[in-house]
Structure formats: C-alpha cells, structure tokens
Design a protein around this motif. Structure first.
Motif, PDB file in Angstrom:
ATOM      1  N   LEU A   1      23.886  82.680  52.994  1.00  0.00           N
ATOM      2  CA  LEU A   1      24.045  81.852  51.795  1.00  0.00           C
ATOM      3  C   LEU A   1      25.472  81.337  51.766  1.00  0.00           C
ATOM      4  O   LEU A   1      26.411  82.121  51.902  1.00  0.00           O
ATOM      5  CB  LEU A   1      23.801  82.694  50.528  1.00  0.00           C
TER       6      LEU A   1
ATOM      7  N   ILE B   1      26.944  86.403  53.070  1.00  0.00           N
ATOM      8  CA  ILE B   1      27.007  85.584  51.852  1.00  0.00           C
ATOM      9  C   ILE B   1      28.441  85.134  51.645  1.00  0.00           C
ATOM     10  O   ILE B   1      29.352  85.973  51.596  1.00  0.00           O
ATOM     11  CB  ILE B   1      26.534  86.395  50.635  1.00  0.00           C
TER      12      ILE B   1
ATOM     13  N   ARG C   1      20.886  77.969  51.498  1.00  0.00           N
ATOM     14  CA  ARG C   1      20.343  79.022  52.335  1.00  0.00           C
ATOM     15  C   ARG C   1      20.153  78.488  53.753  1.00  0.00           C
ATOM     16  O   ARG C   1      19.435  77.507  53.958  1.00  0.00           O
ATOM     17  CB  ARG C   1      18.990  79.434  51.744  1.00  0.00           C
TER      18      ARG C   1
ATOM     19  N   LYS D   1      17.844  74.262  51.685  1.00  0.00           N
ATOM     20  CA  LYS D   1      17.289  75.265  52.596  1.00  0.00           C
ATOM     21  C   LYS D   1      17.249  74.585  53.952  1.00  0.00           C
ATOM     22  O   LYS D   1      16.508  73.630  54.150  1.00  0.00           O
ATOM     23  CB  LYS D   1      15.889  75.676  52.171  1.00  0.00           C
TER      24      LYS D   1
END
Lengths: 385, 375
Positions: free
Chosen positions: A296, A311, B278, B295
């Motif tokens: 992420l 992340i 993501r 995404k």
C-alpha cells in the motif's frame, strides 16, 4: 435550546503504553495506521457515517499531535455550528481539578458538557479501536429493548476469552452476568468497550461511582458491574465484523499486514468511507528502477527502490537500491540508498541512513526504528518482547 | 494582502482542445493525477496572499462548482473576501484570454472590492509562481499593467495563439505581437493591472465587447505604464491535446515535480479521502506518477495514473494518462493514450497512439465496440 438525540464521548486519553516507542511522543489514537490514516479516524468516521454530529474527544496523554490533527473536525464534517467535535482535556474548577482518574471519571468531569446538549442517549467509544460500525443499528437495538445500557460485544475465540471482559447473556440479549478476564469463561462474548447509555442512567451512575472511594472509576471494572448489581436493564448488542484493539506492537504490526492479504478482512476500498485529515500531497512517484509489489502506497511517496509486502504512509522516501520487505514506514520517514529493512516499523519522520541492514534479532519479532541514527553498514535492530 | 484581488478566466487562448474540453471548460481538465488545471492559478494566488479570487466560468460550469464548492481547500471559504464564482459568456469565446465581455459583465466584482490592483490569469498554465515579488515590482514601478513573461521560451511551448512581448532594458513593454520575433518573450497569460486603469479601459471600449483586454493594452502601450516581469521557472502551457500530453509527461522528471509540488508553496486541490493505492502481487510499475485509491495488478510505464484506477493483471500501460476511475481489462495494451474519466478498456483490447498524436478516449466511453486496434 435545541437538543440532540445522541452525542458521543470518545475516550482518547490513554497512553497505550504497550505500544512502546510508537506512543512515546503521541497518544495512541494519533498513531498512523494503514498508510494514510490515524487510528482515531475510524471512530470519528463511524460517528459521522452514523449521523452523530456531536463528539466530545477526551484527551489527556500527550495530546499535542492529536489535537492539531483533529483541529475543528473539518476532515470528518464535524465542524458544525451547533455540535461538532470538541476536544475535552481535564480542566480546573473553583475547588481545584484533577487529571482524569479513569474512563468513567473522565466522562464524570464532563457532565456539564453533555448536559449542554441534553441528549437522550450517550454513546461511549474509544479512540483506539479499528473497526467500521453504524451506531444507529446499536441504538435501534437499545431502544427496542428499552435498555438502560447496551454494550456492544463481539465473539472471540474461546481460547482467548479469558483476556476480555465477558458478557453472559440470556437468549434475548439481556446481560445476566459480567466477568472481567474470567479464568473459566462461560461465554465468548467480549465487551468492545462501546456503550450506549440513557443519559439519566449514565449521569446517576457516574455520580455514584465518583463517591465510591474504592472505585477505580473505570467503566468496565466499576460502572458496569455496579449497574448490573443494581438490577438495571443491560443488553448485549452483537457486533459482526472486523474489530481490532491494536494494543501491542505485535498486534499493531499484524493488523497493518492483514491489509495486504488478497482479501483483507478490513477492506478500505469497500464499505463506508474512512475520512482522515491528510495533507494535500502530490501523487506518489515510482522511479525507473522501482519495484513495488503487494504493498500500500500513500500520496507524496517517492520510491526509487524495492518495496514488497509493505505499507508506506504519506511522504515516504525510498532511496535507490533500497529494499523494504514486510515493513511499515510511517509518515515522512526516509529510507536511504541501499538500506535493507525486514519486518521493520520506521516511525514518523525518521531518516534511516544509507547502506544499513535492519531486521529483528529474533524470528517473529519486529524491528522498531524510532530515532534517526547512523550506524555504518552495521546491522542495527531493536527487538521487542 | 488587501490591495490585490485575483481573477481567473476559464477560456483558453487557443480555444477548444477537442475531446479534453468536451463537456468541461479548460480550467477543469484533470491534470497530474489528482489536480485540475484551475488549481494552479488558484493556489498561486492564495499562496501569494490573495484572499479574494473570482473565477469566470463558462456556460458548462458544473465541473467548476463541483471542484471548488465553497473554496475551503484553498482557504477561500471565509467572511472577508473569499471565492467568487462569476458568470461568463462561455466557450464560444475561442481564442480569448480576458474577454472584455466577461470583464464588463463582472464589473461589480471589481468595483465592490477595496483592492487597488487585480491579478489576472488564464487557467491553462501548469506553473508554481509566487506573485508577491511581482506585485512589489508593480507597485514600485507605479505600473498600470505588469505582464508576466517567460525568460527562455522553449520553441515547442509556443503553440497557438501565443503572444510575444518586446521588452526594453528598463522592463517596459514596447510591443505585443502574435508571431514570435527574435528576442521577443513569451507572454504567460498572467498580468497585474491597476484597477483604476482597468476601469478606464472597460469604459473606453464598452461598445466593442468582442475585444480582449490584451488588445486594449497593446493600443495604450505608448501612453500607459506597461511593464514586463520575467519568470524563470517551469512553465507548462496547455493549449492542445499534444501539449497536454507533453506537460503531463514533464511531471515524470524529478526537478519539475519538485518545483511544482514540493516547494514551500503547495498546489491545493479538492480532497478525495481515498485509501492508499494497492499494488498487487504481479504489479510492475516504473517511472510513473500514481494517485490514491488505485488497484494496480499489471504493468505501467512512463504514465500518469489518476485516482481510483484499476489495472488488471496482464495489462500493459505505456506512455499513457489514465484519468479517474478508468478500468483496464486483463491483457489489454495501451500506448500513447489519454483516457478520460470512467473509461472502460476491455480484456485484450489494444490502443496505440503516437507521441505527437495520442489517442484520446472520451469520458465514460467503452471504446472498441466498433473494433480492435486504433493506430
């Protein structure tokens, strides 16, 4: 004087001491989570998504970042003229003042605040849980049962039940027994620390509890058992969904890493929006040698190296040939050229110099980097028990 | 800075930009992954201390209002001054910068404010500029008008409907021309004008409303105090699909990105509250700018990816610009393309444009219903 049907009191005063360095300088609800969020975003967003427009945030431990982060609540639509978010630190009266002595005492000291809005119901929530919930459903349940107090509960695995405050209920949800961390639990319904009180009931209970010198002035330990013993009508509202109390570094790390699963239980891309007070930063940039996989990445990041299963919070810099695996990099941290990080948490603003290797010293541990440091190409790590 | 107010126009000197301005004015063309072109002049004005800004909107102003709303993100949601959405005559005005028609229509905006000077800007320039220095120069020189120009124009940036200034040693403007003469400087479609002087010009030519403010300034060059001020930073002029593409790709250079977005004056824009992007297990993204909420499971190279874009596994995106919520199917291939919002590219679909002539897919289109490859 207009009145509110329900207002929320959000407990954000604790240190969260088991989070170690993560909360050394800031309160737990202000800790970064899931890249761009801070833990308190979840509770605040739940309030706004549940159409609760008045939230008192009770702060105490190192509230500086938390206070400036919340501001006047604009980020969560909580900047209204009547209502909105209010930061409530301890304060002094004619007869002196005390720090908040416990969760119940914190609310007790703010009875005047609640009286101002004269609500029928008061929702008590914590600022350090991660979950998405529509409190209106819980309120409907509370009203339907004519309860004095409704406690939100969640099923926990039986082998973990003895870690929690456990509610034993009748078939209709009425609570018949409350056991705090029972060695032999007879139910696996754990209290989430989320309560809806009828305001008169709460007010009276707070006053009575305050007068009790042997009380720790804690909702779970003192007020709830007292109300149960008094024969008040307590109901358990069963919550179904993701709920995490990230109380330790390990659980904080795990909860973040879970977001990287194929189908994470907390799906930030689906469901009601989680609002946060983010800086407006440019979209992130990946360089020609960058390799970002299963991660992420937030706005404002600049990535020249390799990021796998990790992340990155806003504004993170990853230098050339740097390698980051299974790690969490918090806002505005920087990882220097050729540095390698494994199972690490790099705290806000930390500059990790080039050319070092960081990994936990024991398997299963996490390396928490909380100060800028400069070992030269040496392995540096700090493992936590 | 109570002496200066701002005015931004939504018309473009070069007129329409085909697909990019179908259904929206130039100012709301999405840019740089999360911005709109309007964010640049607006942020520049606010960062320079202006607290009252009017935006002249064309007929199709829905997207302008949707983006700006009360101006909170630009600190213009306030009691004193603030953001003013002003009516305009619309995109019929091809090739205008500061059309007299629009200025006269909004005379009240100028009269009502106490300010003595107005900064005017078009909305098709990608630039991070602080006007404080320019205002100081304008005041010290007791100028009627100060025109901002680029110091070393890149030949390719000139484009359609550009204006050029002949600047003397003392920074006075002695001529304004449409064609590039040697030594002439490119006018950057931004100026500071004394309100009283503006009022004078508006009175004088009230009967000829097709005229642009710059035409009037040119007429008065000998009599009035017209100066120039140089700007040495990055300038991205967007006046065509090709220049839009080029300015977008400029953002992949670190020094340009640094100057535009990471200095002490930030470009403000509407906040979206998206989750972080993501990257999937098969993602391969290099040399690209990627916004939030995406995404990515495929390959992306040399591209600008806006918010909430989905790139399926096996898809390959090269030298492309994918605007909000576009959706790219499995094993699709895009090269030199610009996808507007909500475009849906099917599995295995291939679209390839050229650097000079990128393929533009209009908003919400699902191209290829008429067949496969568009060369």
């Amino acid at each position: 004087m207009p009145k509110k049907e329900i207002i929320a009191m959000l407990l954000a005063g604790g240190q969260g001491s088991r989070l170690g360095a993560l909360t050394k300088k800031i309160a737990k609800p202000a800790v970064s989570f899931g890249g761009k969020y801070r833990i308190i975003d979840f509770s605040l967003s739940n309030c706004v998504n549940s159409e609760i427009d008045t939230v008192g945030v009770l702060t105490q431990y190192k509230p500086l970042l938390l206070n400036s982060y919340i501001g006047i609540g604009t980020a969560w639509d909580l900047d209204s003229a009547f209502g909105g978010v209010h930061i409530l630190p301890p304060f002094v009266r004619e007869d002196g003042g005390t720090w908040y002595k416990g969760t119940a005492n914190a609310v007790y000291q703010n009875i005047d605040f609640i009286n101002y809005y004269d609500p029928d119901y008061v929702l008590i929530i914590s600022g350090d849980h991660i979950y998405q919930m529509d409190y209106r459903l819980m309120l409907d349940f509370h009203k339907k049962n004519n309860a004095d107090l409704t406690i939100s509960v969640i099923e926990v695995p039986w082998h973990e039940a003895s870690r929690f405050g456990i509610m034993t209920c009748a078939a209709d949800g009425r609570i018949v027994k409350f056991s705090e961390k029972p060695p032999k639990p007879d139910s696996n319904l754990a209290s989430m620390g989320i309560y809806i009180f009828n305001w008169p009931v709460l007010r009276q209970a707070l006053v009575e509890d305050e007068l009790n010198p042997s009380s720790e002035h804690d909702f779970g330990k003192n007020v709830i058992p007292m109300l149960l013993n008094q024969g008040k009508s307590l109901y358990a509202y069963r919550f179904q969904g993701y709920w995490k109390d990230v109380g330790t570094v390990e659980s904080y790390y795990e909860a973040n890493m879970e977001l990287l699963r194929e189908q994470p239980e907390l799906d930030l891309f689906d469901g009601p929006r989680v609002f946060s007070n983010s800086d407006v930063l440019a979209p992130h940039y990946l360089g020609s040698q960058a390799k970002v996989v299963n991660s992420l990445v937030s706005n404002g990041c600049i990535i020249y190296g390799e990021v796998v299963n990790s992340i990155l919070a806003p504004g993170v810099f990853v230098g050339e040939k740097a390698v980051i695996h299974d790690s969490i990099i918090l806002p505005n941290a920087a990882v220097g050229k050729e540095t390698r990080l494994f199972r690490a948490i790099v705290m806000e603003g930390v500059q990790v110099v080039p050319g070092c290797l960081v990994k936990p010293d024991l398997p299963g541990k996490i390396a928490l980097i909380h100060d800028s440091f400069s070992p030269q190409a040496a392995a540096y790590h700090e493992a936590l028990a | 800075m109570s002496r200066v107010i701002g005015l931004i126009t939504s018309t473009c000197p070069a007129g329409e930009m085909m697909e990019l301005t179908a259904g929206r004015p130039v100012g709301t063309i999405p840019f740089g992954g999360r911005y709109r072109l309007l964010d640049f002049p607006l942020s520049n004005m606010v960062n320079s201390g202006l607290r009252t800004v009017g935006i002249v909107t064309p007929l199709r102003y829905r997207s302008v209002l949707d983006h700006l709303r009360a101006g909170k993100e630009w600190r213009l949601d306030r009691k004193r001054g603030g953001l003013f959405i002003l009516p305009g005559y619309g995109q019929e005005e091809k090739g205008s910068r500061f059309s007299l028609k629009d200025l006269t229509l909004n005379a009240d905006f100028f009269i009502k404010d106490q300010a003595e000077h107005v900064i005017m800007s078009c909305s098709n320039l990608v630039i991070n500029i602080n006007f404080a220095e320019i205002i100081e120069f304008h005041l010290t020189a007791r100028a009627d008008v100060t025109l901002i120009y680029q110091v070393s124009p890149d030949v390719n940036q000139k484009g359609e409907a550009a204006l050029f200034l002949q600047v003397d040693e003392d920074n006075r403007i002695s001529n304004i021309t449409a064609g590039p003469e040697p030594e002439h400087k490119l006018f950057l479609d931004m100026l500071v004008i004394k309100k009283r002087f503006l009022w004078e010009l508006l009175q004088y030519r009230q009967s000829a409303p097709e005229v642009d403010l710059l035409d009037l300034v040119r007429e008065r060059l000998s009599g009035a105090q017209v100066f120039g001020f140089p700007f040495t930073g990055y300038v991205g002029r967007v006046y065509s699909v090709k220049s839009y593409f080029q300015c977008s790709m400029d953002l992949l250079q670190p020094n340009i990105r640094q100057e535009l977005f990471m200095g002490s004056n930030r470009i403000h824009t509407k906040i979206a509250d998206n989750p972080p992007t993501r990257y999937g297990t098969k993602a391969q993204v290099i040399n690209s700018l990627v916004a939030s909420g995406c995404k990515i499971e495929g390959r992306v190279e040399n591209s600008i990816i806006f918010r909430n874009v989905y790139v399926s596994p096996g898809a390959e995106i090269k030298n492309s610009i994918l605007m909000q919520k576009s959706w790219i199917g499995k094993n699709a291939y895009l090269e030199n393309t610009i996808l507007d919002k909500f475009v849906r590219i099917r599995d295995r679909q291939r679209l390839k444009g050229s650097e000079d002539s990128p393929v533009v897919i209009a908003k919400a289109a699902a191209p290829g219903l008429m067949g496969g490859e568009l060369a």
